[in-house]
Design an enzyme around this catalytic site. Structure first.
Site, PDB file in Angstrom:
ATOM      1  N   SER A 137       0.845  -1.187   0.000  1.00 51.51           N
ATOM      2  CA  SER A 137       0.000   0.000   0.000  1.00 51.51           C
ATOM      3  C   SER A 137       0.887   1.246   0.000  1.00 51.51           C
ATOM      4  O   SER A 137       1.660   1.441  -0.933  1.00 51.51           O
ATOM      5  CB  SER A 137      -0.961  -0.032   1.184  1.00 51.51           C
ATOM      6  OG  SER A 137      -1.947   0.942   1.067  1.00 51.51           O
TER       7      SER A 137
ATOM      8  N   ASP B  62      -8.955  -4.080  -6.784  1.00 50.25           N
ATOM      9  CA  ASP B  62      -8.645  -3.215  -5.648  1.00 50.25           C
ATOM     10  C   ASP B  62      -9.496  -1.948  -5.731  1.00 50.25           C
ATOM     11  O   ASP B  62      -9.305  -1.127  -6.629  1.00 50.25           O
ATOM     12  CB  ASP B  62      -7.155  -2.870  -5.665  1.00 50.25           C
ATOM     13  CG  ASP B  62      -6.668  -2.243  -4.367  1.00 50.25           C
ATOM     14  OD1 ASP B  62      -7.482  -1.590  -3.690  1.00 50.25           O
ATOM     15  OD2 ASP B  62      -5.477  -2.386  -4.048  1.00 50.25           O
TER      16      ASP B  62
ATOM     17  N   HIS C 150      -7.818  -4.718  -1.889  1.00 45.87           N
ATOM     18  CA  HIS C 150      -6.533  -4.212  -1.405  1.00 45.87           C
ATOM     19  C   HIS C 150      -5.824  -5.187  -0.480  1.00 45.87           C
ATOM     20  O   HIS C 150      -4.599  -5.174  -0.370  1.00 45.87           O
ATOM     21  CB  HIS C 150      -6.760  -2.878  -0.688  1.00 45.87           C
ATOM     22  CG  HIS C 150      -5.529  -2.067  -0.505  1.00 45.87           C
ATOM     23  ND1 HIS C 150      -4.686  -1.728  -1.544  1.00 45.87           N
ATOM     24  CD2 HIS C 150      -4.984  -1.502   0.608  1.00 45.87           C
ATOM     25  CE1 HIS C 150      -3.682  -1.005  -1.082  1.00 45.87           C
ATOM     26  NE2 HIS C 150      -3.834  -0.861   0.212  1.00 45.87           N
TER      27      HIS C 150
END
EC number: 3.4.14.5
Length: 919
Positions: free
Chosen positions: A757, A834, A867
């Site tokens: 991330s 995502d 994610h």
């Protein structure tokens, strides 16, 4: 991506918001312990199984083999037979080659034994190393099993924690808690008095709310996944068939359970199959407000009918629940509905997304929309169009509205000096007394805070406080929902209502008490070169005490403190004589608390009594005995906490050393980071995660440094990154890596960095800035590659808008492909579905690499994964890929494939050599 730390995002998967959390590091380089960071983020469940066995044991899987070693024997035997007919010269050559190969194999084997995994140090030895005086830590000759990746992914190393649901009794009794589980005799759902847990007070018996975990309604078996007792404990709200929406939101079927009759009925009897997004008890226990199809409804329990509070909710209008970006970046929850304390009013958000552009997220295997395709259209992907504002694009327009329960009327209150509709972010709503409510809002770029006081009875409001945070220190306002209302009590020295908020003070975040409610000048309750965390935790209104968690001992620690409401007598409740990381949850009246010790030793939980000057322990409810046994049986890495100074800033570092660390050897080094604004990765929590596995099982050193921009090291170090994300953060990673590269026990030719991330962005940004001079390898999972692609509220908080800061966005984007090509190799992985960090980021990066003829990278996509990358076994595959890729990197495999050329077989090379040796 909400991570400002201490909350969400605390696994390798760090959603970008994360969150907020903390702990404290020693001020020397001699401190080692067993704490680490949790693998899984708060909202993330551990992978549900151990993923089965491996095809090869660890020793086989990572054993060094010379290329072609397994294929040598048969061609060699064949050639020796041919040579036998050709005379003694060929035989001599043959045996010389055999001896050379045998000698090479023996040499490789010896190198493998001496350079491979060392004997493993047991956890108990590592714990003893906590007080080691040597900067190199301590070693042990004892043995222990290495940590396995299956254990880490399966959650076997996760400490057990219990969440206690403190409730106030019908007569405002303190010390009551809701407990779930147990047999029918105990009751599935019951309310216990904490004072009865010791077994010496039979006068306080448990009150059973639900005898059984299954409820039958009209012949249908209802299995609740969650329960919420009413304040008077006479009813229980149940949810069944719960389905996840985004990170915090979900839908389900709700039921109202009657305690006396042990029966239930649908929340809305006229629509029992309707899926509800949110349901909240009235403080008076006589009604439930709920959201369905983005509209608000009220169900009075005296009737089976419901009242529609709003009617125009739908695809673009949300009432009472947040849209995607508010859920992710502002509220960190699924509710924007608040009952007044007297149950006369309901405050709620009206969110208008009409102007917000949509972003399509495609699903190739699953159908999360729930829509069944028409015949002939089954082979097209399911597409969710998400209202997702990117930097510079229109934001949702959010207004605060009110519902008068008695008059059945919705109204709003106009306030002078309010932000314009397109420049307003409401970050907190807090009811006071007598219909008054505090509203905290910021501008779009989150650097001006305004606090409003609204009177719902007179339907008027005014601005009571304003802070220009950008002008103060160049920083921003981090959204939080921890402000506490303090009601007036003249008998206890409080003539007026007030509230406690966290404010910047002399370069650090501290507690401030504002009273009356419209007083803009604060009485500071805390001060110093340390910070409070999600504070206050609770307020004892009778004794005038404020409880909070802070970093007073060190940035990486968390201890519980209390201070008088006048700012005097600040004292710790926890043992500050040694490193510790604590969390706390107080009972309704603050007379009791659940104290959670998270590290660095084995975590435990206990109920404490806070009535006296000294706390007393009522009950130890968890000691993680099974985890203690595992620690004794496995070889955990030794952790060395230390500080480094970069450009005058003191940064926290933890180095994980392999068991039985030998300073005479040369170790590869993996840097792991997150690095988002306000986050923290170096802390004193007990954690066995992927980094622990790398050190314990693979035998590599793992280093983590919290650079500038991260939390709890002061606002000066944090705010410097604003407008230029990635620059200072990458500089600090590289500077620290250079320090490690210069150490005698580090192999400076084998250094890698990885993150997920924001950490994925930082991995690429560090490789770009470093250009192969320090780091040879990198692994980026779900990275942002251009901040114009992420959501507006998070990004503009730290970068301003693209219109105001175009150069900053250009600088933060991953653009220098030539610099990336200087690395030996890097890996990029991304979930194809995502909804948070869109696949667009990685695809645009790949296009730039293609245009620049850069080929020194690998890429992996995971279909239908968001994610966290979990869909269809993907989470296990991600970590196995990371592990295998890293081993190949440090084994030198990526050097061998940098410029591949066709190679003749060993047999052909042998024949050519023999011809050259022939007379």
């Amino acid at each position: 991506m909400r991570r400002s730390d201490g909350h969400e995002e605390t696994s390798e998967f760090l959603p970008m918001t994360h969150s907020r959390s903390v702990s404290a590091a020693s001020q020397t380089s001699t401190d080692s312990s067993l704490s680490t960071e949790s693998l899984f983020p708060r909202e993330q469940k551990p992978f549900p199984n151990a993923m089965g066995g491996m095809a090869l044991a660890d020793d086989d899987k990572y054993r060094d083999l010379e290329d072609g070693e397994a294929e040598l024997s048969e061609p060699f035997l064949s050639s020796s037979k041919k040579a036998a007919t050709g005379g003694g010269r060929a035989r001599r050559i043959f045996w010389i080659l055999v001896l050379l190969c045998l000698g090479g194999w023996l040499l490789a084997f010896v190198l493998f034994l001496t350079g491979g995994r060392a004997n493993y140090q047991t956890a108990s030895d590592a714990l003893q190393a906590h007080g080691a005086d040597s900067a190199l830590g301590s070693t042990s000759t004892s043995s222990g099993k290495p940590v396995t990746l299956q254990q880490v992914l399966g959650g076997q190393w996760n400490p057990r924690y219990h969440a206690i649901g403190w409730v106030a009794g019908p007569n405002n009794e303190d010390g009551l808690l809701v407990e779930k589980g147990g047999d029918e005799k105990q009751g599935y759902l019951r309310v216990d008095d904490i004072r009865s847990r010791k077994g010496n007070n039979t006068g306080r018996e448990s009150r059973v709310l639900m005898r059984k975990p299954i409820v039958h309604v009209d012949g249908q078996a209802i299995v609740p996944s969650n329960v919420w007792p009413s304040p008077d404990l006479k009813k229980v709200l149940l949810i069944s068939e719960q389905q996840k929406n985004w990170r915090h939101s979900f839908t389900g079927k709700y039921w109202v359970f009657d305690v006396d009759s042990q029966t239930a009925q649908p929340l809305d009897p006229s629509a029992p199959d309707g899926r509800v997004q949110l349901a909240l008890w009235s403080p008076a226990s006589d009604a439930v407000v709920f959201v369905r199809d983005n509209n608000l409804y009220l169900r009075r329990l005296s009737s089976d009918s419901v009242v529609a509070i709003t009617k125009d909710g739908g695809e673009n209008l949300f009432y009472g629940v947040p849209d995607w970006v508010y859920e992710e970046e502002v509220i960190s929850g699924n509710s924007v509905t608040w009952w007044s304390n007297d149950a006369k009013y309901i405050a709620f958000f009206r969110t208008n997304e009409t102007s917000v552009p949509e972003f399509p997220v495609q699903y190739y295997i699953s159908r999360p929309s729930g829509k069944k395709p028409l015949p002939g259209l089954e082979n097209y992907p399911d597409v969710r169009e998400i209202k997702y504002p990117k930097p510079g694009a229109p934001n949702p327009v959010v207004d605060l509205q009110f519902y008068d329960v008695e008059k059945n009327e919705v109204f709003s209150v106009q306030v002078a000096d309010d932000f314009a509709d397109d420049d307003r972010i409401i970050i907190e709503v807090l009811w006071a007394s007598e219909g008054k409510i505090l509203v905290r809002s910021t501008n779009r770029e989150s650097d001006i805070l305004k606090v409003y006081l609204i009177d719902t009875q007179s339907r008027t409001g005014k601005l009571v406080r304003s802070e220009d945070v950008a002008g103060l220190d160049g920083g921003w306002v981090e959204p939080s929902q921890s402000t506490r209302f303090v009601p007036a009590d003249p008998n206890n020295g409080r003539p007026h209502d007030g509230y406690i908020d966290t404010v910047p003070y002399n370069g650090y975040d501290h507690l401030a008490y504002f009273s009356p409610l419209d007083n803009p000048n604060a009485l500071m309750l805390t001060s110093g070169e340390w910070e409070v965390v999600d504070a206050p935790a609770a307020v004892d209104l009778q004794r005038g005490l404020v409880y909070f968690v802070g970093t007073k001992e060190a940035p990486t620690q968390r201890h519980v403190y209390r201070v008088q409401l006048d700012g005097s007598n600040l004292n710790p409740l926890t043992d500050t004589s040694k490193p510790g990381y604590y969390d706390v949850s107080f009972s309704h009246g603050t007379g009791y608390a659940l104290l959670t010790y998270k590290g660095p030793s084995i975590p435990w939980q206990a109920i404490i009594n806070t009535h006296g000057d000294e706390i007393t322990y009522e009950d130890r409810i968890e000691d993680n005995a099974q985890l203690t046994k595992m620690v004794e049986a496995y070889a955990l890495p030794t952790e060395v906490y230390q500080n480094v100074t970069v450009d005058g800033y003191t940064l926290q570092v933890v180095e994980r050393r392999p068991p039985h660390f030998n300073p005479a050897k040369k170790y590869p080094v993996l840097f792991y980071l997150y690095g988002g604004p306000g986050s923290q990765t170096v802390d004193r929590k007990f954690t066995v995660d992927f980094q622990s596995y790398v050190a314990s099982s693979l035998g590599y050193i793992v280093v983590t440094v919290d650079g500038r921009g991260t939390g709890f090291i002061g606002r000066k170090a944090r705010c410097i990154v604003r407008g230029n994300l990635g620059f200072y953060e990458a500089h600090d990673q590289i500077a620290t890596a250079k320090m490690w590269a210069a150490k005698s026990y580090v192999d400076e030719t084998r250094m890698a960095i990885w993150g997920w991330s924001f950490g994925g962005f930082m991995t690429l940004k560090t490789l770009e800035q470093d250009a192969g001079r320090t780091f040879q390898y990198g692994m980026a999972v779900a990275p942002v590659t251009d901040w114009r692609f992420y959501d507006s509220i998070y990004t503009e908080r730290y970068m301003h808008t693209p219109q105001h800061n175009p150069n900053g966005y250009d600088n933060s984007t991953i653009t220098d492909m030539a610099a990336l090509s200087e690395s030996v190799r890097f890996l990029v992985m991304h979930g194809a579905s995502d909804d948070n960090v869109h696949l667009q980021n990685t695809l645009v990066l790949i296009d730039k690499l293609d245009l620049s003829n850069v080929e020194n990278y690998d890429v992996q996509f995971y279909p239908d994964s968001d994610h966290s990358i979990y869909f269809h076994n993907a989470h296990m595959m991600v970590y196995h890929r990371l592990s295998d890729w890293l081993v190949n990197a440090f084994n030198g495999e990526w050097h061998l494939i940098a410029k591949p050329v066709p190679d003749e077989s060993m047999w052909e090379r042998m024949k050519r050599s023999l011809r050259l040796l022939s007379p």
